[in-house]
Enzyme design. Sequence first.
Site, PDB file in Angstrom:
ATOM      1  N   HIS A   1       0.796  -1.224   0.479  1.00 19.86           N
ATOM      2  CA  HIS A   1       0.282  -0.096  -0.324  1.00 19.86           C
ATOM      3  C   HIS A   1       1.146   1.362  -0.216  1.00 19.86           C
ATOM      4  O   HIS A   1       0.654   2.012   0.479  1.00 19.86           O
ATOM      5  CB  HIS A   1      -0.950  -0.167   1.046  1.00 19.86           C
ATOM      6  CG  HIS A   1      -2.096  -0.786   1.050  1.00 19.86           C
ATOM      7  ND1 HIS A   1      -2.719  -1.373   2.309  1.00 19.86           N
ATOM      8  CD2 HIS A   1      -2.303  -1.892   0.432  1.00 19.86           C
ATOM      9  CE1 HIS A   1      -3.592  -2.187   1.969  1.00 19.86           C
ATOM     10  NE2 HIS A   1      -3.686  -2.641   0.686  1.00 19.86           N
TER      11      HIS A   1
HETATM   12  C1  LIG Z   1      -0.699  -7.505  -4.152  1.00 19.40           C
HETATM   13  C2  LIG Z   1      -1.484  -6.552  -3.804  1.00 19.40           C
HETATM   14  C3  LIG Z   1      -1.978  -6.743  -3.382  1.00 19.40           C
HETATM   15  C4  LIG Z   1      -3.320  -5.168  -2.841  1.00 19.40           C
HETATM   16  N1  LIG Z   1      -4.239  -5.523  -2.639  1.00 19.40           N
HETATM   17  C5  LIG Z   1      -4.926  -4.167  -2.536  1.00 19.40           C
HETATM   18  C6  LIG Z   1      -6.265  -4.329  -2.277  1.00 19.40           C
HETATM   19  O1  LIG Z   1      -7.501  -5.275  -1.536  1.00 19.40           O
HETATM   20  N2  LIG Z   1      -6.577  -2.939  -2.340  1.00 19.40           N
HETATM   21  C7  LIG Z   1      -6.646  -1.761  -2.215  1.00 19.40           C
HETATM   22  O2  LIG Z   1      -7.110  -0.806  -2.088  1.00 19.40           O
HETATM   23  N3  LIG Z   1      -6.044  -1.782  -2.735  1.00 19.40           N
HETATM   24  C8  LIG Z   1      -4.733  -3.094  -2.815  1.00 19.40           C
HETATM   25  N4  LIG Z   1      -3.445  -2.891  -2.979  1.00 19.40           N
HETATM   26  C9  LIG Z   1      -2.779  -1.102  -3.452  1.00 19.40           C
HETATM   27  C10 LIG Z   1      -3.264  -1.067  -4.813  1.00 19.40           C
HETATM   28  O3  LIG Z   1      -3.348  -1.099  -5.971  1.00 19.40           O
HETATM   29  C11 LIG Z   1      -2.158   0.220  -5.257  1.00 19.40           C
HETATM   30  O4  LIG Z   1      -1.779   1.394  -4.270  1.00 19.40           O
HETATM   31  C12 LIG Z   1      -2.613   1.443  -6.050  1.00 19.40           C
HETATM   32  O5  LIG Z   1      -3.380   0.233  -7.547  1.00 19.40           O
HETATM   33  C13 LIG Z   1      -1.525   2.309  -6.373  1.00 19.40           C
HETATM   34  O6  LIG Z   1      -2.460   2.925  -7.784  1.00 19.40           O
HETATM   35  P1  LIG Z   1      -1.499   3.604  -8.602  1.00 19.40           P
HETATM   36  O7  LIG Z   1      -2.048   4.852  -9.574  1.00 19.40           O
HETATM   37  O8  LIG Z   1      -0.510   4.581  -7.546  1.00 19.40           O
HETATM   38  O9  LIG Z   1      -0.308   2.887  -9.303  1.00 19.40           O
HETATM   39  P2  LIG Z   1      -0.666   1.725 -10.349  1.00 19.40           P
HETATM   40  O10 LIG Z   1      -1.744   1.408 -10.101  1.00 19.40           O
HETATM   41  O11 LIG Z   1       0.574   0.505  -9.722  1.00 19.40           O
HETATM   42  O12 LIG Z   1       0.120   1.842 -11.494  1.00 19.40           O
HETATM   43  C14 LIG Z   1       1.104   2.689 -12.222  1.00 19.40           C
HETATM   44  C15 LIG Z   1       1.133   2.711 -13.184  1.00 19.40           C
HETATM   45  O13 LIG Z   1       2.470   2.539 -14.101  1.00 19.40           O
HETATM   46  C16 LIG Z   1       2.762   2.086 -14.975  1.00 19.40           C
HETATM   47  N5  LIG Z   1       4.229   1.938 -14.667  1.00 19.40           N
HETATM   48  C17 LIG Z   1       5.026   1.964 -14.530  1.00 19.40           C
HETATM   49  N6  LIG Z   1       6.418   2.299 -14.939  1.00 19.40           N
HETATM   50  C18 LIG Z   1       5.747   3.770 -15.574  1.00 19.40           C
HETATM   51  C19 LIG Z   1       7.255   3.610 -16.842  1.00 19.40           C
HETATM   52  N7  LIG Z   1       8.435   4.104 -16.731  1.00 19.40           N
HETATM   53  N8  LIG Z   1       6.659   3.103 -17.988  1.00 19.40           N
HETATM   54  C20 LIG Z   1       5.445   3.216 -18.297  1.00 19.40           C
HETATM   55  N9  LIG Z   1       4.319   2.721 -17.486  1.00 19.40           N
HETATM   56  C21 LIG Z   1       4.778   2.383 -16.370  1.00 19.40           C
HETATM   57  C22 LIG Z   1       3.232   0.397 -14.584  1.00 19.40           C
HETATM   58  O14 LIG Z   1       3.205  -0.724 -15.186  1.00 19.40           O
HETATM   59  C23 LIG Z   1       1.690   0.795 -13.221  1.00 19.40           C
HETATM   60  O15 LIG Z   1      -0.034   0.389 -15.477  1.00 19.40           O
HETATM   61  C24 LIG Z   1      -2.275  -4.290  -3.648  1.00 19.40           C
HETATM   62  C25 LIG Z   1      -1.611  -4.198  -3.884  1.00 19.40           C
HETATM   63  C26 LIG Z   1      -0.689  -5.377  -4.373  1.00 19.40           C
HETATM   64  C27 LIG Z   1       0.806  -4.933  -4.822  1.00 19.40           C
END
Ligand SMILES: Cc1cc2nc3c(=O)[nH]c(=O)nc-3n(C[C@H](O)[C@H](O)[C@H](O)COP(=O)(O)OP(=O)(O)OC[C@H]3O[C@@H](n4cnc5c(N)ncnc54)[C@H](O)[C@@H]3O)c2cc1C
Length: 608
Positions: free
Chosen positions: A540
């Site tokens: 998280h």
């Molecule tokens: C195993 C696991 C279980 C979890 N369980 C839960 C849950 O049950 N409930 C909940 O609310 N949260 C949960 N979380 C946390 C939650 O999913 C994340 O905190 C949230 O989705 C993050 O959103 P974000 O938009 O910050 O980043 P992300 O959703 O991680 O998106 C970032 C995106 O950017 C892309 N990216 C990164 N670097 C580059 C680059 N250089 N070039 C192009 N693209 C790139 C990645 O591929 C990814 O698609 C969990 C996380 C994990 C890993």
Amino acid sequence: MEFCKLVLLSLIGITVVCDNVLVDYYESLIQEEIRRAATYTFPKDAGNYRPFNEKPIVFGVIDFVVIGSGSSGSVVASRLSENGNWTVLLLEAGGEESNFNEIPAMYNYVASLEYNWGFNSTPQVACCLAMNGICPFPRGKSLGGSTAINAMTYARGNELDYDKWSEENPGWSYQDVLPYFIKSENSHIDDGDEGYHGYGGYLNVEHHVPTSKKVYTFLQANEELGKPIIDYNGYNQLGASRSQFNTIHGRRQSSSKAFLAPDVRSRRNLKISTHSYVTKILINDTTKTAYAVQFSHNNIQYVAKIKKEIVLSAGVVGSPTILMHSGIGPKQHLKELNIPIVKDLEVGEHMHDHLTFYSIQFTSSIFDPVYTLRESITQYLNGFGPLTTAVNTQGIAFFQLSTRNTTVPDLEVLFIPTVPANTSGYVHVGERMWRRSYDTQVSQIILVLLHPKTRGRIFLNSNDPFVYPLIDSKCLSDEGNEDVESIYRGIEKVMELFDTKAFRRINATLLPDPLCTDRTFRSRAYWMCLIRLTALNAYHGGGTCQMGPHPSMGAVVDNKLKVYGIKNLRVADTSIIPVTLSGHMSAPAMMVGERVSDFIKKDHGFIH
Ligand SMILES: Cc1cc2nc3c(=O)[nH]c(=O)nc-3n(C[C@H](O)[C@H](O)[C@H](O)COP(=O)(O)OP(=O)(O)OC[C@H]3O[C@@H](n4cnc5c(N)ncnc54)[C@H](O)[C@@H]3O)c2cc1C
Ligand SMILES: *[C@@H]1O[C@H](CO)[C@@H](O)[C@H](O)[C@H]1NC(C)=O
Ligand SMILES: *[C@@H]1O[C@H](CO)[C@@H](O)[C@H](O)[C@H]1NC(C)=O
Ligand SMILES: *[C@@H]1O[C@H](CO)[C@@H](O)[C@H](O)[C@H]1NC(C)=O
Ligand SMILES: *[C@@H]1O[C@H](CO)[C@@H](O)[C@H](O)[C@H]1NC(C)=O
Ligand SMILES: *[C@@H]1O[C@H](CO)[C@@H](O)[C@H](O)[C@H]1NC(C)=O
């Protein structure tokens, strides 16, 4: 057809449709992908994207480039492309999702395949000791980002978390953000509090079906301890309830499935480019204006120039990494790596994450029904049953360690009526979701420390953008050992459940974890041993590009998500979240995506 009849008989009141061709398809899909996951190894760097051409090809001139299609980026691309006059390019390093990752129970296998970046922490000295100090740090690499691999629990956090966030950052109080949670949501929760839920949004929220009998025991036990049954995304978070999930009719609904549904993807002004790895944001050093995004697709290097803005939504690891490669980061660190400094900011610092303790398992005298894979698939195709949940965390509770004059919880308890045996498997990437035997049904309680004291850090290993960054999670390393003590006190609270009439009625019997059997079972020494060996970050993470009033206070973005000192560049994902939240991180990240979209629409005169 035999198993269809059985399913029908055992589930009176639910109409079950049987389609043997589909069941065959899913059966072989599941078997093949589980086999593939067993031998798949994560790439050690991003070298497979490395381009052949030195001079980038101009990809085009676009109004907005969004980097990353996770919880936040999917929302941003969806909302900005609502204006048909704006062109939007969404760049995502991963590929499309599949019928396999859509099955919630394939959680562990999905996280062992190419949908996960497969990062690990640097060696830790205070946590993950059963794994030699190497904690897994999964991050989604796919359309949908981490929502393509996460456990789908929908939990926004506490009202007062947001009020704290807004103390230094006007516009982020719960009153300010609640309308955006509601805007995203399409709730199917029958017991939600009035005024807290949306019913027409893109994001589905539902309970798992059917609810295990053991969940009602869990709720009763909590009530005996004075913890009411509540809607934890509603008025009061202190209590227990059934979990709310981002599934739709039992299938995973990732952020891209939700916000980039086919009708959105077909917009002519929105271009989604998968397998596109962003290496750098180009910034004019004289004017301090971001003007293009450099990326690699099929080993060809491109630049996408912008007319309006770049929104960086690459997540808690990706966003700080891209900023540092672009010259935005801690001066000393960039200097060491010979990266020309564009702006000195505390990028990558202040990483917060929840901590998770898994080692509480027990047996009882009530049992959930057991189905064959084919029966489970038939149920899945009808929207219910064991395949429609990831970790089977059907029950949830939030509580405090001591009575305080606040409604903010310290800990979260996730209740797993039966640890999935043949669906999710039992060994997660590094997590020890251990299970005694297949003959006994084992239940589990997962404890989550919501407001740890420790802060970690993301930093670069090289100035080569194809080398992975380093993740120092620093879990359980706070000087006063407060985090360890809090988990221990949390375990003591959980033990109170075992003394309730409800738990005794079902003969709930705690199982000793084989890792620490040299200590007296249930003693302080026993629990302390397990905490150090097995507790790990909860996936998280946030805070690595944190919001704040001034860069001198460690802030990277302002309250409109603009990077300090740089024009036309915003960060929108969990990396900007400056406080620990009493929830899970996906819903807040989506809220951040909704908010930045409105800031941008206002700044560019699309809404007022
Ligand atoms: C195993 C696991 C279980 C979890 N369980 C839960 C849950 O049950 N409930 C909940 O609310 N949260 C949960 N979380 C946390 C939650 O999913 C994340 O905190 C949230 O989705 C993050 O959103 P974000 O938009 O910050 O980043 P992300 O959703 O991680 O998106 C970032 C995106 O950017 C892309 N990216 C990164 N670097 C580059 C680059 N250089 N070039 C192009 N693209 C790139 C990645 O591929 C990814 O698609 C969990 C996380 C994990 C890993
Ligand atoms: C798009 O541009 C056209 C022509 O300039 C204008 O008439 C229309 O109102 C614009 N639409 C939106 C949604 O801004
Ligand atoms: C940076 O901006 C200045 C002023 O607009 C311009 O003269 C210069 O060419 C720009 N540099 C680059 C590398 O685009
Ligand atoms: C579950 O897996 C175990 C071990 O592989 C096997 O013995 C058992 O038959 C399986 N049970 C079901 C219901 O498929
Ligand atoms: C509890 O907190 C509320 C709001 O912060 C305050 O108004 C009230 O006086 C406090 N009560 C006690 C007993 O401290
Ligand atoms: C309770 O469970 C334990 C452990 O499985 C078992 O040894 C015991 O006989 C059970 N007691 C009752 C009353 O069922």
